[in-house]
Structures are given as structure tokens and as C-alpha cells.
Design an enzyme around this catalytic site. Structure first.
Site, mmCIF file in Angstrom:
data_model
loop_
_atom_site.group_PDB
_atom_site.id
_atom_site.type_symbol
_atom_site.label_atom_id
_atom_site.label_comp_id
_atom_site.label_asym_id
_atom_site.label_seq_id
_atom_site.Cartn_x
_atom_site.Cartn_y
_atom_site.Cartn_z
ATOM 1 N N CYS A 121 0.842 -1.207 0.000
ATOM 2 C CA CYS A 121 0.000 0.000 0.000
ATOM 3 C C CYS A 121 0.872 1.251 0.000
ATOM 4 O O CYS A 121 1.616 1.503 0.957
ATOM 5 C CB CYS A 121 -0.935 0.003 1.211
ATOM 6 S SG CYS A 121 -1.877 1.536 1.358
ATOM 7 N N CYS B 147 0.324 3.633 3.006
ATOM 8 C CA CYS B 147 0.958 3.115 4.231
ATOM 9 C C CYS B 147 2.454 3.402 4.190
ATOM 10 O O CYS B 147 3.062 3.762 5.210
ATOM 11 C CB CYS B 147 0.718 1.616 4.365
ATOM 12 S SG CYS B 147 -0.934 1.183 4.977
ATOM 13 N N HIS C 112 -4.183 1.830 8.140
ATOM 14 C CA HIS C 112 -4.753 1.404 6.866
ATOM 15 C C HIS C 112 -6.237 1.100 6.981
ATOM 16 O O HIS C 112 -6.640 0.221 7.748
ATOM 17 C CB HIS C 112 -4.036 0.163 6.330
ATOM 18 C CG HIS C 112 -4.548 -0.257 4.982
ATOM 19 N ND1 HIS C 112 -4.010 0.214 3.808
ATOM 20 C CD2 HIS C 112 -5.581 -1.032 4.634
ATOM 21 C CE1 HIS C 112 -4.681 -0.287 2.782
ATOM 22 N NE2 HIS C 112 -5.643 -1.056 3.261
ATOM 23 N N GLY D 36 -15.097 5.564 -7.891
ATOM 24 C CA GLY D 36 -13.940 6.188 -8.541
ATOM 25 C C GLY D 36 -12.653 6.111 -7.736
ATOM 26 O O GLY D 36 -11.656 6.743 -8.076
ATOM 27 N N HIS E 51 -6.537 2.979 0.040
ATOM 28 C CA HIS E 51 -6.289 3.414 1.421
ATOM 29 C C HIS E 51 -7.038 4.743 1.508
ATOM 30 O O HIS E 51 -6.767 5.656 0.695
ATOM 31 C CB HIS E 51 -4.770 3.586 1.643
ATOM 32 C CG HIS E 51 -4.372 4.088 3.000
ATOM 33 N ND1 HIS E 51 -3.367 3.489 3.755
ATOM 34 C CD2 HIS E 51 -4.789 5.150 3.728
ATOM 35 C CE1 HIS E 51 -3.215 4.155 4.894
ATOM 36 N NE2 HIS E 51 -4.066 5.173 4.895
ATOM 37 N N HIS F 30 -8.514 8.219 1.554
ATOM 38 C CA HIS F 30 -7.879 9.540 1.433
ATOM 39 C C HIS F 30 -8.945 10.577 1.130
ATOM 40 O O HIS F 30 -9.785 10.385 0.261
ATOM 41 C CB HIS F 30 -6.787 9.548 0.371
ATOM 42 C CG HIS F 30 -7.197 8.937 -0.935
ATOM 43 N ND1 HIS F 30 -7.313 7.576 -1.106
ATOM 44 C CD2 HIS F 30 -7.549 9.498 -2.108
ATOM 45 C CE1 HIS F 30 -7.706 7.322 -2.344
ATOM 46 N NE2 HIS F 30 -7.870 8.476 -2.971
ATOM 47 N N HIS G 173 -9.659 14.240 -0.279
ATOM 48 C CA HIS G 173 -9.071 15.244 -1.155
ATOM 49 C C HIS G 173 -9.458 16.631 -0.631
ATOM 50 O O HIS G 173 -10.646 16.946 -0.531
ATOM 51 C CB HIS G 173 -9.620 15.116 -2.579
ATOM 52 C CG HIS G 173 -9.301 13.820 -3.268
ATOM 53 N ND1 HIS G 173 -8.311 13.709 -4.223
ATOM 54 C CD2 HIS G 173 -9.851 12.583 -3.159
ATOM 55 C CE1 HIS G 173 -8.275 12.457 -4.685
ATOM 56 N NE2 HIS G 173 -9.196 11.757 -4.052
#
Ligand code: AMP
Ligand code: ZN
Length: 115
Positions: A11, A14, A53, A99, A104, A106, A108
């Protein structure tokens, strides 16, 4: 299948969180890491991720509230630091159908252009 398998050694986020892969970290603490997105889709484009994670946001429990509360607060503080309080977006994609490309979680943080 486990919803949030323990970090896979492959990952990328990670590896960024553990400093195994070098990236300019904008902010980090015990729960959260923030860094610039590789492909900038706007003048400000930062990813805020849990240090731990999580594959995606499915299956969260009460125990995860501190982490996700922290993520929103860190995004708010980064927006102040970047002086973009008058307009920013915070969004997260969930699953391939949503999408999501990096598996992991996240968030934006985006500003300067509507996406
Ligand atoms: P998503 O489509 O929501 O999964 O977004 C994936 C995000 O990860 C995009 O903003 C990419 O630019 C970003 N990304 C992928 N690999 C890296 C990396 N090694 N370092 C920083 N950002 C990355
Ligand atoms: Zn990971």
C-alpha cells in the site's frame, strides 16, 4: 472478506505514512498524515489520510470516530494555513464504483478550481 484488512505491504499510502517512501509531508500526527496529491487537479490539492490502513469508508465503527473527526479538523486547519477559507472542497471516493483508485482512505482537500 475483512472490510479493512491490515495494511498490505504494497500500500503506497501506508508506505508514505511510515516514511518508507519519501514524500513531502505537509502535516502528520498520531492519527493523520497529509501530503500533496501526485496529480494535482487544482492549485491546492492535498490528501489527508488516516495513518492506519483503511481500505475505504465502509464498515466504520464508533472506534473510528476520533480518526475521522481529526481528518476533518486537520483539513480545516490546512485550509486556514493555505488561506483558502473562502472556498474549498473536501471529498472522498469510496470503492471502485465511486472512482477510488488508491485503496487506502484519502480525503481530497481541493481549492482554486471546481472539480
Ligand atoms: P482517488 O481516485 O480518489 O483514489 O485518488 C487517488 C489520488 O492519489 C490521486 O489524487 C493521485 O494523484 C494520488 N496519488 C496516487 N499515488 C500517489 C503518490 N505516490 N503520492 C501522492 N499521491 C498519490
Ligand atoms: Zn494503506
Amino acid at each position: 472478506m475483512e472490510k479493512n484488512p491490515v495494511e498490505s505491504t504494497s500500500c503506497i499510502f501506508c508506505k508514505i505514512a511510515s516514511h518508507e517512501v519519501e514524500t513531502k509531508i505537509i502535516f502528520e500526527d498520531d492519527l493523520v498524515v497529509a501530503f500533496k496529491a501526485q496529480n494535482q487537479i487544482a492549485p491546492v490539492h492535498i490528501l489527508v489520510v488516516p495513518r492506519k490502513h483503511y481500505t475505504n469508508l465502509n464498515g466504520l465503527t464508533q472506534a473510528d470516530e476520533a480518526t475521522y473527526g481529526r481528518i476533518v479538523r486537520v483539513a480545516s486547519e490546512l485550509a486556514a494555513q493555505k488561506k483558502i477559507e473562502d472556498g474549498w472542497q473536501l471529498f472522498v471516493r469510496v470503492g471502485k464504483g465511486g472512482g477510488q483508485e488508491v485503496m487506502h482512505v484519502h480525503f481530497h482537500l481541493v481549492s482554486g478550481q471546481h472539480v
